[in-house]
Scaffold this active site. Sequence first.
Site, PDB file in Angstrom:
ATOM      1  N   HIS A  48      -5.625 -39.461 -16.882  1.00 12.91           N
ATOM      2  CA  HIS A  48      -6.050 -39.783 -18.456  1.00 12.91           C
ATOM      3  C   HIS A  48      -5.155 -41.208 -19.109  1.00 12.91           C
ATOM      4  O   HIS A  48      -3.978 -40.370 -19.392  1.00 12.91           O
ATOM      5  CB  HIS A  48      -6.573 -38.917 -19.444  1.00 12.91           C
ATOM      6  CG  HIS A  48      -7.599 -37.776 -19.048  1.00 12.91           C
ATOM      7  ND1 HIS A  48      -7.534 -36.722 -19.877  1.00 12.91           N
ATOM      8  CD2 HIS A  48      -8.374 -37.675 -18.442  1.00 12.91           C
ATOM      9  CE1 HIS A  48      -8.449 -36.024 -19.679  1.00 12.91           C
ATOM     10  NE2 HIS A  48      -8.853 -37.013 -18.401  1.00 12.91           N
TER      11      HIS A  48
HETATM   12  C1  LIG Z   1      -9.369 -37.931 -10.731  1.00 11.94           C
HETATM   13  C2  LIG Z   1      -9.696 -38.208 -11.495  1.00 11.94           C
HETATM   14  C3  LIG Z   1      -9.814 -37.345 -12.776  1.00 11.94           C
HETATM   15  C4  LIG Z   1     -11.060 -37.380 -14.159  1.00 11.94           C
HETATM   16  N1  LIG Z   1     -11.680 -36.803 -14.592  1.00 11.94           N
HETATM   17  C5  LIG Z   1     -11.930 -36.913 -16.014  1.00 11.94           C
HETATM   18  C6  LIG Z   1     -13.372 -36.384 -15.786  1.00 11.94           C
HETATM   19  O1  LIG Z   1     -13.097 -34.832 -15.822  1.00 11.94           O
HETATM   20  N2  LIG Z   1     -13.679 -36.879 -17.257  1.00 11.94           N
HETATM   21  C7  LIG Z   1     -13.067 -37.816 -18.084  1.00 11.94           C
HETATM   22  O2  LIG Z   1     -13.463 -37.986 -19.225  1.00 11.94           O
HETATM   23  N3  LIG Z   1     -12.440 -38.475 -17.435  1.00 11.94           N
HETATM   24  C8  LIG Z   1     -12.202 -37.984 -16.771  1.00 11.94           C
HETATM   25  N4  LIG Z   1     -11.192 -39.302 -15.980  1.00 11.94           N
HETATM   26  C9  LIG Z   1     -10.300 -40.313 -17.402  1.00 11.94           C
HETATM   27  C10 LIG Z   1     -12.071 -41.074 -16.768  1.00 11.94           C
HETATM   28  O3  LIG Z   1     -12.429 -41.440 -15.441  1.00 11.94           O
HETATM   29  C11 LIG Z   1     -11.441 -42.939 -17.094  1.00 11.94           C
HETATM   30  O4  LIG Z   1     -10.485 -42.950 -18.417  1.00 11.94           O
HETATM   31  C12 LIG Z   1     -12.152 -43.921 -16.773  1.00 11.94           C
HETATM   32  O5  LIG Z   1     -13.320 -43.671 -16.103  1.00 11.94           O
HETATM   33  C13 LIG Z   1     -12.288 -45.428 -17.154  1.00 11.94           C
HETATM   34  O6  LIG Z   1     -12.460 -46.273 -17.513  1.00 11.94           O
HETATM   35  P1  LIG Z   1     -12.212 -47.851 -17.903  1.00 11.94           P
HETATM   36  O7  LIG Z   1     -13.490 -48.344 -17.058  1.00 11.94           O
HETATM   37  O8  LIG Z   1     -11.259 -48.266 -18.196  1.00 11.94           O
HETATM   38  O9  LIG Z   1     -11.567 -47.589 -15.485  1.00 11.94           O
HETATM   39  P2  LIG Z   1     -12.392 -47.593 -14.376  1.00 11.94           P
HETATM   40  O10 LIG Z   1     -13.259 -46.401 -14.281  1.00 11.94           O
HETATM   41  O11 LIG Z   1     -10.936 -47.034 -13.892  1.00 11.94           O
HETATM   42  O12 LIG Z   1     -12.697 -48.777 -14.411  1.00 11.94           O
HETATM   43  C14 LIG Z   1     -11.978 -49.881 -13.353  1.00 11.94           C
HETATM   44  C15 LIG Z   1     -12.886 -49.995 -12.415  1.00 11.94           C
HETATM   45  O13 LIG Z   1     -11.439 -52.172 -12.608  1.00 11.94           O
HETATM   46  C16 LIG Z   1     -11.512 -52.635 -11.066  1.00 11.94           C
HETATM   47  N5  LIG Z   1     -10.483 -53.754 -10.801  1.00 11.94           N
HETATM   48  C17 LIG Z   1      -9.284 -53.055 -11.382  1.00 11.94           C
HETATM   49  N6  LIG Z   1      -8.348 -54.667 -11.483  1.00 11.94           N
HETATM   50  C18 LIG Z   1      -9.115 -55.201 -10.497  1.00 11.94           C
HETATM   51  C19 LIG Z   1      -9.719 -56.674 -10.716  1.00 11.94           C
HETATM   52  N7  LIG Z   1      -8.195 -57.209 -10.539  1.00 11.94           N
HETATM   53  N8  LIG Z   1     -10.031 -57.280 -10.000  1.00 11.94           N
HETATM   54  C20 LIG Z   1     -11.414 -56.894  -9.828  1.00 11.94           C
HETATM   55  N9  LIG Z   1     -11.951 -55.098 -10.044  1.00 11.94           N
HETATM   56  C21 LIG Z   1     -10.265 -54.634 -11.366  1.00 11.94           C
HETATM   57  C22 LIG Z   1     -10.934 -51.362 -10.722  1.00 11.94           C
HETATM   58  O14 LIG Z   1     -11.181 -51.168  -9.177  1.00 11.94           O
HETATM   59  C23 LIG Z   1     -12.128 -49.959 -11.606  1.00 11.94           C
HETATM   60  O15 LIG Z   1     -13.191 -49.823 -10.269  1.00 11.94           O
HETATM   61  C24 LIG Z   1     -10.168 -38.954 -14.892  1.00 11.94           C
HETATM   62  C25 LIG Z   1      -9.479 -39.963 -13.379  1.00 11.94           C
HETATM   63  C26 LIG Z   1      -9.601 -39.349 -13.005  1.00 11.94           C
HETATM   64  C27 LIG Z   1      -8.522 -40.626 -12.009  1.00 11.94           C
END
Ligand SMILES: Cc1cc2nc3c(=O)[nH]c(=O)nc-3n(C[C@H](O)[C@H](O)[C@H](O)COP(=O)(O)OP(=O)(O)OC[C@H]3O[C@@H](n4cnc5c(N)ncnc54)[C@H](O)[C@@H]3O)c2cc1C
Length: 486
Positions: free
Chosen positions: A422
Amino acid sequence: MTPIPFAVIVGSGAGGAITAHELAASGRDVVVVEEGDDLDAGAFDQHGPKMMGAMYRRRGMTPIVGRVPIGYVEGCCVGGSSEINSGFWHRVPREVLLSWKGRYELDGASPQELEPHYEWAEAALGVGLSKRPWPGSTAALARGIAAMGWSYQEVPRAPLTRPDPRDPAQGDASGPTAGVRSTVLARARAAGARLISNCRVTHLLRRGARVDGVLARFSRADGVVELVRILGEHVFVCCGPTETPALLRRSGVKLHIGDTLRVHPMLKVAARFPEPVGGRVSPVPLIQIKEFWPEISLGGAFFSTGHLAMLLSDNWLANRDLMRHADCMASYYVAVKGTGAGMVRPSRVDPDGANLRYDLSDIDILHLSRGLARLSEVLLAAGAIEVLPCVQGLPAIRSEVEAVRWLDERLVPASLSLGTVHAFSSCPIGEREDRCAANSFGKVRGFENLYINDASMLPDSPGVNPQGAVMALARRNVVRFLEENP
Ligand SMILES: Cc1cc2nc3c(=O)[nH]c(=O)nc-3n(C[C@H](O)[C@H](O)[C@H](O)COP(=O)(O)OP(=O)(O)OC[C@H]3O[C@@H](n4cnc5c(N)ncnc54)[C@H](O)[C@@H]3O)c2cc1C
């Protein structure tokens, strides 16, 4: 000449997918650019290093340096971290939203204002409670909580996606939960959003206060790497809590960007029970203890034989024989609402790298120590023979006396093996110009058409699993954006 897309969305995770959906569903021409591969849910079946290589950033080994190093994990595939997470779902507690209003002047984010956006995301993912009888490791924790006279909650979850031959109605607990790829992003694509996977954005194409699009490295199926320019009238950066600030700073966008990384530091334990607890079949205990919230949360962590080896590795010589008892073991955690300070900076030596730093505060150490005491107490009350913390040099905790010691004493920081999944708050939103990277709805300060819409925008630690906050705020932001850009 091909018309310029209305929006380029960088990243297809929880924030990016919902951004794509709202824009495409309103008839806008949208391109989603994703660094990772477009893998179906079956990719998760591979387990182990191959799956981690395909779906995790840096194969799941991203260090956050600081007073105590923290192992950080995030997804790098279409759907982002939602494809590899446990799917636990929380709405941000009212008290946290009030504090975001007070400290960051975050507008439009009361529980009532977020309600329709949670409802939409919960329906899209199918969030709900488990229907099965609780697996052994969950039932054990519930037993301990009852014995302590505490309260707990089963946490709603995105449903499991793979049928379980033993119980087809329920899904296979060792499989993935529904991420955004097969749900929200699939709907965005059906509405016309285009996805370019295996394409890493390296820079934003800036022109004064505008961004014309992005510069990216596209890896073709034949192995050739092409440099491409993808133009858009509006650019939404949704690369997640570490890569969003790294990309913005690499592109020269720096005001309050990457200065305030926050995490929920997590300390895991293995617990050994006298009887099998089904940890390898149903690897994630489903309940959390919020008795000590907001500072401390206790709950169940993912369990497999490989994970057990890692849990025991801090004191391997003393504990390695316990691998034989894997069927009687499960994994649990203490997570604290981090109060330390962190930051993200692009690496100076690796053009794709980011340096992450988070310094655990003394309060974090206090809460981790007290959390270990509480977690050990409840597991012993549940009948555990011993509790084995990921703390170097700390022997197994086998009695209440050994457990409650940590209510008053502090764990030695250097002995802790901490992890987190997180991370957030590296580009906080709000009206406070002296501390916020973007306004309350994600529009980056000083730019006309640049937005952030992912976990980086949370003003501060939510103290609960963050994906619900990310999706509700992201949808709210796009609804506002569409009102302002009809
Ligand atoms: C193992 C694990 C378990 C978790 N369990 C939970 C849970 O049970 N409940 C919960 O609420 N949260 C959980 N989380 C946290 C939750 O998944 C994240 O808070 C949430 O997914 C964040 O969303 P986001 O859109 O910010 O980033 P992400 O979902 O990580 O998406 C970002 C995306 O951007 C892409 N990206 C990055 N840089 C670039 C670039 N330069 N060019 C193109 N693409 C790029 C990445 O590849 C990725 O696909 C967990 C996380 C993990 C890793």
